[in-house]
Design a protein around this motif. Structure first.
Motif, PDB file in Angstrom:
ATOM      1  N   TYR A 328       0.833  -1.210   0.000  1.00  0.00           N
ATOM      2  CA  TYR A 328       0.000   0.000   0.000  1.00  0.00           C
ATOM      3  C   TYR A 328       0.868   1.262   0.000  1.00  0.00           C
ATOM      4  O   TYR A 328       0.571   2.223  -0.697  1.00  0.00           O
ATOM      5  N   ARG A 332       0.938   4.069  -3.071  1.00  0.00           N
ATOM      6  CA  ARG A 332       0.667   5.486  -2.775  1.00  0.00           C
ATOM      7  C   ARG A 332       1.823   6.337  -3.289  1.00  0.00           C
ATOM      8  O   ARG A 332       1.646   7.358  -3.932  1.00  0.00           O
ATOM      9  N   ARG A 337      -3.360   3.891  -6.861  1.00  0.00           N
ATOM     10  CA  ARG A 337      -4.219   3.480  -5.758  1.00  0.00           C
ATOM     11  C   ARG A 337      -4.523   1.984  -5.897  1.00  0.00           C
ATOM     12  O   ARG A 337      -4.264   1.392  -6.946  1.00  0.00           O
ATOM     13  N   GLU A 339      -7.319  -1.266  -4.914  1.00  0.00           N
ATOM     14  CA  GLU A 339      -8.670  -1.623  -4.455  1.00  0.00           C
ATOM     15  C   GLU A 339      -8.741  -3.117  -4.252  1.00  0.00           C
ATOM     16  O   GLU A 339      -8.014  -3.872  -4.919  1.00  0.00           O
TER      17      GLU A 339
END
Ligand SMILES: Nc1ncnc2c1ncn2[C@@H]1O[C@H](COP(=O)(O)OP(=O)(O)OP(=O)(O)O)[C@@H](O)[C@H]1O
Ligand SMILES: [Mg+2]
Length: 362
Positions: A328, A332, A337, A339
């Protein structure tokens, strides 16, 4: 136009402080505003207060009062809040209800909204700053220790490998040699696990500078598939590639992106203990290249989905729980991003969105 009752409710809900109407003398909450999170429970910090204390105040005067309350929370931390309590009196002069407005206690505490919307107590601003400083110091210490442990660890596992190869050249004592070789392999494997933990910890605490260059995504994804294929085969997992859209150039950090995709693929394969299908797909939308990693594994419950990415959250005996934390933070960092969609018992899809037309500085 709203009716008057609707308007009053709107006004009450716009008050950011918890507000409630409580029956007297039964002390049932019959109405409260949005800030008090629902309509049945008033969020008393530290649990239900001694309502008799309010009773005493009401007996002394029928006027509204501002009172302070001190409490101890479940962790033994002391807190303080203030409420305004106002009696609602009937025509006969009896108190039928109490109106309570909870105030933030000026210098000692702050109200904050937790994720669930419930009002909770935070330590004073100053205490928070001290706490942050303490955490930062612990972080630096951990980082220093992690860094220092890496070198002796390399020496230990290196010597274990050397003695293993020397042992193989000694003749006789086969049983003894076999058991020593077993212990040496354990040393090597455990050193490798510890090293992986340290690398992940260092990556979270002090990430390497991102170096973006234009790269063809098809090439990267093919290489990932080649790395993951033997691991998948070993676990009875069929790898399906769907990379037609991947023939695009993207500004990214190849080493970091590789780490992201390998973490996702590893998790996917590990989730399919009885075999299954791993699908790696690249798909173009107007702005993004979406890389999805889909498995037909155990899936993740809605509750557990919220825990993904939390450092050290793992359900695996051998897991460190840093894989997704690193993943993550890298995504970033790359300006993308991520999901996740999952169904318990059916499987999971992680989607990484990367900007298609991003330049070096994006
Ligand atoms: N594809 C997946 N299917 C099912 N559960 C998953 C999947 N990916 C992650 N998880 C869950 O999320 C947890 C955290 O994953 P994460 O990669 O951060 O750590 P880990 O795999 O347990 O350990 P490691 O640090 O070695 O990667 C896993 O333990 C697992 O419970
Ligand atoms: Mg993992």
């Amino acid at each position: 136009m709203d009716n008057p009752a609707g308007r009053i409710i709107k006004i009450l809900n716009s008050i950011e402080l918890p507000f409630a109407v409580i029956t007297y003398p039964d002390f049932d909450v019959i109405m409260s505003n949005a800030a008090s999170n629902g309509n049945t429970v008033f969020p008393w910090p530290g649990g239900e207060p001694e309502l008799s204390a309010f009773e005493d105040i009401l007996h002394r005067s029928a006027k509204s009062r501002r009172v302070a309350r001190y409490y101890m929370d479940g962790r033994g931390e002391a807190g303080r809040y203030e409420v305004i309590i106002a009696p609602a009196v009937t025509e006969k002069g009896n108190t039928s209800h109490i109106i309570v407005l909870m105030l933030e206690a000026a210098e000692s505490s702050l109200f904050s909204k937790s994720n669930s919307g419930a009002v909770s107590f935070l330590p004073a601003r100053q205490e928070q700053a001290v706490e942050n400083e303490r955490l930062a110091l612990i972080g630096q210490l951990t980082l220093g220790i992690a860094h220092e442990i890496k070198n002796p660890l390399t020496v230990i596992s290196g010597f274990a490998e050397v003695t293993k190869s020397k042992l193989s050249r000694v003749s006789g004592h086969d049983e003894l040699k076999e058991s020593i070789a077993y212990y040496q392999q354990e040393i090597v494997d455990n050193c490798r696990n510890m090293n992986r933990l340290l690398v992940d910890l260092l990556q979270v605490a002090r990430p390497r500078k991102t170096e973006k260059i234009p790269v063809n995504m098809a090439g990267i994804l093919e290489r990932i598939c080649n790395i993951i294929a033997p691991f998948a085969l070993q676990r009875n997992v069929t790898l399906i590639k769907d990379l037609i859209d991947a023939d695009v150039e993207i500004y990214t950090d190849t080493i970091k992106l590789r780490q992201v995709l390998l973490n996702l693929c590893n998790n996917a394969v590990q989730s399919m203990t009885g075999g299954g299908i791993l699908r790696i797909r690249a798909e173009k939308s107007c702005e993004h290249l979406i890389i999805s990693v889909t498995d037909t594994g155990c899936g993740i419950s809605p509750d557990d989905i919220n825990k993904l990415g939390t450092p050290f959250y793992t359900t695996k005996a051998e897991g460190t729980g840093l894989g997704l934390t690193v993943t993550y933070s890298i995504v970033r960092d790359l300006g993308g991003r991520i999901e996740v969609d999952s169904q318990l018992g059916r499987g999971t899809t992680f989607r990484v969105y990367l900007l298609l037309n991003a330049g070096q500085d994006d």
